[in-house]
Structures are given as structure tokens and as C-alpha cells.
Design an enzyme around this catalytic site. Structure first.
Site, PDB file in Angstrom:
ATOM      1  N   HIS A   1     -32.831 -76.445 -22.583  1.00 32.33           N
ATOM      2  CA  HIS A   1     -31.489 -77.082 -21.935  1.00 32.33           C
ATOM      3  C   HIS A   1     -30.686 -77.474 -23.335  1.00 32.33           C
ATOM      4  O   HIS A   1     -29.411 -78.230 -22.896  1.00 32.33           O
ATOM      5  CB  HIS A   1     -31.741 -78.086 -21.145  1.00 32.33           C
TER       6      HIS A   1
ATOM      7  N   ASP B   1     -34.182 -78.066  -2.647  1.00 28.40           N
ATOM      8  CA  ASP B   1     -32.604 -78.325  -2.824  1.00 28.40           C
ATOM      9  C   ASP B   1     -32.157 -79.659  -2.543  1.00 28.40           C
ATOM     10  O   ASP B   1     -32.475 -80.181  -1.423  1.00 28.40           O
ATOM     11  CB  ASP B   1     -31.965 -77.300  -2.073  1.00 28.40           C
TER      12      ASP B   1
ATOM     13  N   ARG C   1     -29.474 -80.819  -1.728  1.00 30.45           N
ATOM     14  CA  ARG C   1     -28.629 -80.989  -0.724  1.00 30.45           C
ATOM     15  C   ARG C   1     -29.398 -81.084   0.522  1.00 30.45           C
ATOM     16  O   ARG C   1     -28.977 -82.214   1.396  1.00 30.45           O
ATOM     17  CB  ARG C   1     -27.597 -79.799  -0.496  1.00 30.45           C
TER      18      ARG C   1
ATOM     19  N   ASN D   1     -23.029 -83.210  -8.723  1.00 32.33           N
ATOM     20  CA  ASN D   1     -22.666 -83.236  -7.384  1.00 32.33           C
ATOM     21  C   ASN D   1     -23.481 -84.189  -6.271  1.00 32.33           C
ATOM     22  O   ASN D   1     -22.938 -84.193  -5.116  1.00 32.33           O
ATOM     23  CB  ASN D   1     -23.031 -81.543  -6.706  1.00 32.33           C
TER      24      ASN D   1
ATOM     25  N   GLY E   1     -26.054 -78.919 -11.350  1.00 28.91           N
ATOM     26  CA  GLY E   1     -26.138 -79.170 -10.216  1.00 28.91           C
ATOM     27  C   GLY E   1     -26.382 -80.522  -9.557  1.00 28.91           C
ATOM     28  O   GLY E   1     -25.389 -80.977  -8.540  1.00 28.91           O
TER      29      GLY E   1
ATOM     30  N   HIS F   1     -29.582 -83.710 -17.625  1.00 32.19           N
ATOM     31  CA  HIS F   1     -28.950 -82.656 -17.085  1.00 32.19           C
ATOM     32  C   HIS F   1     -30.050 -82.328 -15.726  1.00 32.19           C
ATOM     33  O   HIS F   1     -31.226 -82.338 -16.013  1.00 32.19           O
ATOM     34  CB  HIS F   1     -29.378 -81.400 -18.209  1.00 32.19           C
TER      35      HIS F   1
ATOM     36  N   ARG G   1     -28.123 -65.744 -24.308  1.00 32.90           N
ATOM     37  CA  ARG G   1     -29.411 -66.746 -24.315  1.00 32.90           C
ATOM     38  C   ARG G   1     -30.550 -66.455 -24.247  1.00 32.90           C
ATOM     39  O   ARG G   1     -31.241 -65.379 -23.573  1.00 32.90           O
ATOM     40  CB  ARG G   1     -29.242 -67.683 -22.617  1.00 32.90           C
TER      41      ARG G   1
ATOM     42  N   GLY H   1     -30.499 -80.137 -12.926  1.00 26.61           N
ATOM     43  CA  GLY H   1     -30.384 -78.845 -12.143  1.00 26.61           C
ATOM     44  C   GLY H   1     -31.889 -78.390 -11.440  1.00 26.61           C
ATOM     45  O   GLY H   1     -32.431 -79.432 -11.060  1.00 26.61           O
ATOM     46  N   ASN H   2     -31.948 -77.236 -11.273  1.00 27.39           N
ATOM     47  CA  ASN H   2     -33.135 -76.826 -10.570  1.00 27.39           C
ATOM     48  C   ASN H   2     -34.271 -77.238 -11.591  1.00 27.39           C
ATOM     49  O   ASN H   2     -35.356 -77.677 -11.247  1.00 27.39           O
ATOM     50  CB  ASN H   2     -33.307 -75.103 -10.571  1.00 27.39           C
TER      51      ASN H   2
HETATM   52  P1  AMP Z   1     -28.414 -75.608 -11.318  1.00 32.26           P
HETATM   53  O1  AMP Z   1     -29.807 -75.377 -11.941  1.00 32.26           O
HETATM   54  O2  AMP Z   1     -27.504 -76.534 -12.203  1.00 32.26           O
HETATM   55  O3  AMP Z   1     -27.345 -74.587 -10.878  1.00 32.26           O
HETATM   56  O4  AMP Z   1     -28.435 -76.824 -10.134  1.00 32.26           O
HETATM   57  C1  AMP Z   1     -29.087 -76.402  -8.875  1.00 32.26           C
HETATM   58  C2  AMP Z   1     -29.287 -77.296  -7.959  1.00 32.26           C
HETATM   59  O5  AMP Z   1     -28.331 -78.312  -7.768  1.00 32.26           O
HETATM   60  C3  AMP Z   1     -29.543 -76.936  -6.540  1.00 32.26           C
HETATM   61  O6  AMP Z   1     -31.051 -76.549  -6.384  1.00 32.26           O
HETATM   62  C4  AMP Z   1     -29.390 -78.453  -5.654  1.00 32.26           C
HETATM   63  O7  AMP Z   1     -30.427 -78.994  -5.626  1.00 32.26           O
HETATM   64  C5  AMP Z   1     -28.429 -78.880  -6.621  1.00 32.26           C
HETATM   65  N1  AMP Z   1     -27.000 -78.753  -6.057  1.00 32.26           N
HETATM   66  C6  AMP Z   1     -26.115 -78.103  -6.047  1.00 32.26           C
HETATM   67  N2  AMP Z   1     -24.905 -78.363  -5.368  1.00 32.26           N
HETATM   68  C7  AMP Z   1     -25.115 -79.588  -4.863  1.00 32.26           C
HETATM   69  C8  AMP Z   1     -24.471 -80.754  -4.075  1.00 32.26           C
HETATM   70  N3  AMP Z   1     -23.256 -80.588  -3.509  1.00 32.26           N
HETATM   71  N4  AMP Z   1     -24.997 -81.756  -3.759  1.00 32.26           N
HETATM   72  C9  AMP Z   1     -26.458 -82.129  -4.149  1.00 32.26           C
HETATM   73  N5  AMP Z   1     -26.934 -81.185  -5.034  1.00 32.26           N
HETATM   74  C10 AMP Z   1     -26.522 -80.042  -5.223  1.00 32.26           C
END
Ligand code: AMP
Length: 401
Positions: free
Chosen positions: A183, A284, A286, A336, A332, A209, A94, A211-212
Site C-alpha cells: 500500500h 464488508d 457496511r 467512510n 474504504g 489505510h 501498478r 480497505g479490503n
Molecule cells: P477499498 O479496498 O479501499 O475499496 O475498501 C473497500 C471496503 O470499504 C469495503 O469492503 C467496505 O468494507 C468498506 N466501505 C466502503 N464504503 C463504506 C461505507 N460507506 N461504510 C463503511 N465501510 C465502507
């Protein structure tokens, strides 16, 4: 055929060994603290259908040593999944920035490496580490074909009216200042998964997308990216874990001139202390969603701001595409976090986007694409798990087979 997929950071190496025929992951892991004290590797593998894991503390003075340790783990009697390291015929790397000219996956040559080096000013944190990874892989696997997959490549179809900034032309021509987008591997992968799932090859989609890092992409009926929310760098667009996303640039001048902040401090604030972290105290989702459900006012505001920004881009991209068939949540948070999807799709009836709230909650964390729109929704709403490593393996396979 097994392909080793590599995501190299300045002191880390993330790897996955993927069988491209089945899409299965034979082994994966992360080497951390390379070149520092306390370096270690977390390695996991599948044997007879069972998930196994091993953490080892091992001195990793540089990336080449890390590759050698990883390749030993891949062939070892206990942790290994292939008979010998020569079985790895291709390695897919990558690389974050491919600039304007690298619009396709490339077999590594000295010219490609020179280009990645020349692009360091545009991606100072990522391209040097990616290059280190390539050089080390060449030493550790001299018989394997090295391939690079650029994060920016999928966005090369964005038209000039969308990628140019309205600043004097010389900054584009001489200094390469334009929107590139990132991305790309994920946007492309989830779009193609959705198009296969819906059995529709002229799909107009908005991919989200989350994620972080987070970005959105408008993809036309030919499967081409025509707009994306990240720009010159990965700070623009959506609110992210610790990044601000879009802000008025005059805030930066105000911070520098009126508040006497250094550029380094401003950069740190906007990249590392903003986004969800800055608003709700955690990066995060979560944690923030738990606080939201507990009624915490900062978390509630954070979700409102986060999803307001997503809605703004859904509206903009619906206009850019002159209507959309599907919106796709991924990564993420997108895969989720039902709350983010619920609030992002709320009150979009005028655009024909109506969520089925029960499906949204029950079809969380899917392993395959799932639909979560209501029956009377004109636009399909999909949750599609992204798999950037598999996409890199498949693109690598395409150029070496
Ligand atoms: P990624 O960069 O795609 O790995 O996404 C990471 C982010 O996804 C984490 O910092 C969380 O904020 C979020 N995440 C992961 N699992 C969950 C979940 N079960 N519920 C809510 N957010 C989540």
C-alpha cells in the site's frame, strides 16, 4: 497530458485515463473474466460534465485484446474522450512487488521486466498478472512509454532493525525473507495530501489505510516510511476483510500437526476466511456496522478486535516516531466508517489524541482532507481520501516529462 493507469489482475484489467495537469479522470473502467467465458467491460467516462456509463459483453481471450477494446472505447465517437490512441504517451502500471532493489518508479526495460519476473516467488498472485499487463500494453500501445510504480517502493526507507525478522541471516541474504510492506502508493499519497493541507513539511504521521486490505505506516518528519504493519506478505498486521492480520505462527504448526490440515487449507483460512468475515460473518464493514448497531454480539466483538489492533499500532508507531503530529484515516473503511474511527481513537487521551465525535460523524465521506480532532487534541486527526491511480499517474508523469 493524459496518462493511462493500469492495475492488471490475472483475469482483469482496471484502468483510468487521467489528465495529470488537472488530476481529472477522463474515463475509467474494468475488464473482467479475461480468458474466460462471459468476459465484459464496464466503461465510464465524463462528457460535458456528465457521468456516462456503458457495459459491454465482449470476447476477451487475453489482455492484449482487452487493451485493444479499451483503447477503441477511449477514442470511439460515443464513449471516447481522446481523438486517437497515440495521444496516450505514457502508461503507468501498478506492480505489487519491487523487492529490495526497485525503490523508485521505473521506465519499463527488459531488465525491469526480468526483475518483476524474478520476484514472482515473493508475490505469486500479483507479479505474474502485473507482468502480463505490461506485455499486453506494450503490444497495444507500442508508442507509449511504459512505467511501473511499485507498491513496496515507498517502504524502502524502513531501517534494517525494523525490516529484518529474527531468524537466521541466511534466510534474508539468500531467500530475501524480510518485511517489505505494501500500500506504499496510498500511504505516500495521503501523507503528502495531509502535509499540503496542514501546510507543514516536517510532519510526523501515522497513516491508517483501511480497505479490503489494511495497513498502517509510520512516516517521519522527512516524509519517509520507517515502519509498516504488513511484512513479507500482505497477511501481517491489522485485521482485514478476510485476512487475519497478526497471529502467533505456532497456530499454523498446531493446525498442520495436531489438526492435520494441509498448508493449502491453512493458507485459505488465514487469507480468505478470517478477518471481519471470520468474526462477524461479512467482510464488508457496511454490513458489520449495521449489525453492530443492531446489537449483534459477533459484530460488536469484531469492531472491538478490529479497532483494538489499530490502537495497538497507533501506540507502537507513536513510540517509533517519538511523538506524532497527525494520524490519517484513509481508504474504504477509513474514509467512510465513522464507527471505526471513533473506536480506534477512544481512550487515547494519554497520547494527546482526542476525537471530536460530532465532526467525525458529520465529516464522513470527504472529497478533500478534513480534520476531526477535538479542539484540545494535541494530535490532529485527519480523514484523507486516497487516490492510488492519481499518485501512479503523477509518478509516471515525473519520470516521462
Ligand atoms: P477499498 O479496498 O479501499 O475499496 O475498501 C473497500 C471496503 O470499504 C469495503 O469492503 C467496505 O468494507 C468498506 N466501505 C466502503 N464504503 C463504506 C461505507 N460507506 N461504510 C463503511 N465501510 C465502507
Amino acid at each position: 497530458m493524459e496518462i493511462l493507469v493500469i492495475n492488471a489482475g490475472s483475469s482483469s484489467l482496471k484502468y483510468q485515463l487521467i489528465n495529470v495537469e488537472t488530476g481529472g479522470v477522463l474515463a475509467k473502467g474494468l475488464a473482467e473474466r479475461i480468458g474466460m467465458d462471459g468476459s465484459n467491460i464496464n466503461h465510464s467516462w465524463t462528457k460535458d460534465g456528465n457521468e456516462c456509463q456503458k457495459s459491454i459483453t465482449v470476447e476477451l481471450p487475453d489482455h492484449t485484446v482487452a487493451f485493444n477494446v479499451i483503447s477503441n472505447l477511449l477514442v470511439d465517437g460515443e464513449t471516447g474522450v481522446i481523438p486517437k490512441r497515440e495521444d496516450i504517451k505514457a502508461i503507468g502500471h501498478r506492480v505489487v512487488h519491487g523487492g529490495e532493489h526497485y525503490t523508485q518508479t521505473q521506465i519499463v526495460t527488459s531488465e525491469v521486466k526480468k526483475a518483476i519476473e524474478e520476484l514472482i516467488p515473493l508475490a505469486p498472485l500479483h507479479n505474474p498478472a502485473n507482468l502480463t499487463g505490461i506485455n499486453a500494453a506494450e503490444k497495444a500501445f507500442p508508442n507509449a512509454i511504459q512505467v511501473v510504480v511499485f507498491d513496496t517502493a515507498f517502504h524502502h526507507t524502513i531501517p534494517e532493525k525494523a525490516f529484518r525478522y529474527a531468524i537466521p541471516e541466511q534466510f534474508y541474504r539468500e531467500d530475501r525473507i524480510r518485511a517489505y510492506g505494501f500500500h506504499g502508493t496510498s500511504h505516500k499519497y495521503v501523507y503528502e495530501q495531509a502535509s499540503k493541507y496542514l501546510n507543514k513539511n516536517d510532519l510526523k504521521a501515522i497513516t491508517i489505510h483501511l480497505g479490503n486490505g489494511a495497513s498502517m505506516c509510520a512516516i517521519n518528519e522527512k516524509g519517509q516510511s520507517v515502519e509498516t504493519s504488513m511484512g513479507f506478505g500482505p497477511l501481517a498486521g491489522l485485521i482485514m476483510g478476510t485476512r487475519s492480520g497478526d497471529i502467533d505462527p505456532s497456530i499454523i504448526f498446531h493446525m498442520a500437526e495436531e489438526m492435520n490440515m494441509s498448508l493449502e487449507d491453512i493458507k485459505n483460512i488465514l487469507n480468505k476466511q478470517s478477518g471481519m468475515l471470520g468474526i462477524a460473518g461479512s467482510n464488508d464493514a457496511r454490513d458489520v456496522s449495521k449489525l453492530y448497531h443492531d446489537g449483534d454480539k459477533h459484530a460488536i466483538l469484531c469492531y472491538e478486535m478490529y479497532t483494538h489492533r489499530i490502537k495497538k499500532y497507533i501506540g507502537a508507531y507513536t513510540a517509533i516516531l517519538n511523538g506524532v503530529d497527525t494520524i490519517i484515516f484513509t481508504a474504504g473503511i477509513g474514509e467512510n466508517d465513522a464507527l471505526t474511527r471513533q473506536l480506534s481513537c477512544r481512550d487515547l487521551l494519554a497520547l494527546g489524541i482526542i476525537l471530536d465525535e460530532a465532526a467525525n460523524t458529520s465529516k464522513n465521506h470527504p472529497k478533500q482532507p478534513v480534520e476531526i480532532q477535538a479542539e484540545n487534541s494535541r494530535v490532529k486527526i485527519l480523514v484523507v481520501p486516497t487516490n492510488e491511480e492519481l499518485e501512479i499517474a503523477l509518478q509516471t508523469w515525473e519520470v516521462v516529462k
